[in-house]
Design a protein around this motif. Structure first.
Motif: not given
Length: 178
Positions: A12-15, A17-21, A28-34, A40-44
């Motif tokens: 996902d492109v959003v991932n 962006d979250l990594y860069v931010q 830290d807020s972007f890091l928590n979402v990432l 969630d990805y690992l769980f799937r």
């Protein structure tokens, strides 16, 4: 970088962006979402792997049970007719039977008086041992090969030949032939 993390970022492109931010700009807020999205990805991935393995082992178990059932029911004649989708009864072809084999199978002591009418020949045959009578009966009257008789009696072909020759010599001597 780990191949699992690479696939996560490429998914996902959003991932990305979250990594860069989160990693590069240290937000830290972007890091928590990432981190949450990566978990969630690992769980799937683990869940899909579990489902795949469960289906595989269930299929193996089903195949094993089907083979066991097929072995148990291998003698059943009924089959499902593909054209009409209903059960059909198969029949077994009657195998041809050699009645002479059936007649002679259970006879232990061979009675040559049933076969021969000449008294002189019958008296000559009565001089023979039981084994000699048996081999003469099998080789000459029933016209079996010496090798076959040897296998049936559990002796060698040479022994059958020797016993047959001795018996025939005795019969010739008794009857008076050459």
């Amino acid at each position: 970088m780990d191949s699992l993390a690479k696939k996560f970022l490429e998914e996902d492109v959003v991932n990305k962006d979250l990594y860069v931010q989160g990693i590069i700009f240290k937000d830290d807020s972007f890091l928590n979402v990432l981190n949450q999205k990566f978990n969630d990805y690992l769980f799937r991935i683990n869940f899909y792997s579990y489902i795949k393995k469960s289906i595989f082992f269930a299929a193996m178990d089903l195949k094993k049970r089907e083979n066991e059932l097929r072995e148990k029911e291998g003698l059943y004649l009924n089959v499902l007719d593909a054209d009409f989708e209903e059960e059909r009864i198969n029949t077994i072809a009657d195998a041809p039977m050699d009645f002479t084999e059936e007649i002679y199978r259970d006879k232990e002591n061979i009675d040559f008086s049933d076969i021969l009418t000449d008294k002189e020949t019958l008296q000559a045959i009565n001089i023979l041992t039981d084994r000699q009578k048996q081999i003469i009966h099998e080789c000459i009257i029933r016209d079996k090969e010496e090798e076959t008789v040897a296998k049936e009696l559990g002796i060698s072909k040479q022994a059958v030949n020797k016993i047959k020759k001795t018996a025939l010599d005795k019969l010739r001597k008794e009857i008076g032939g050459k």
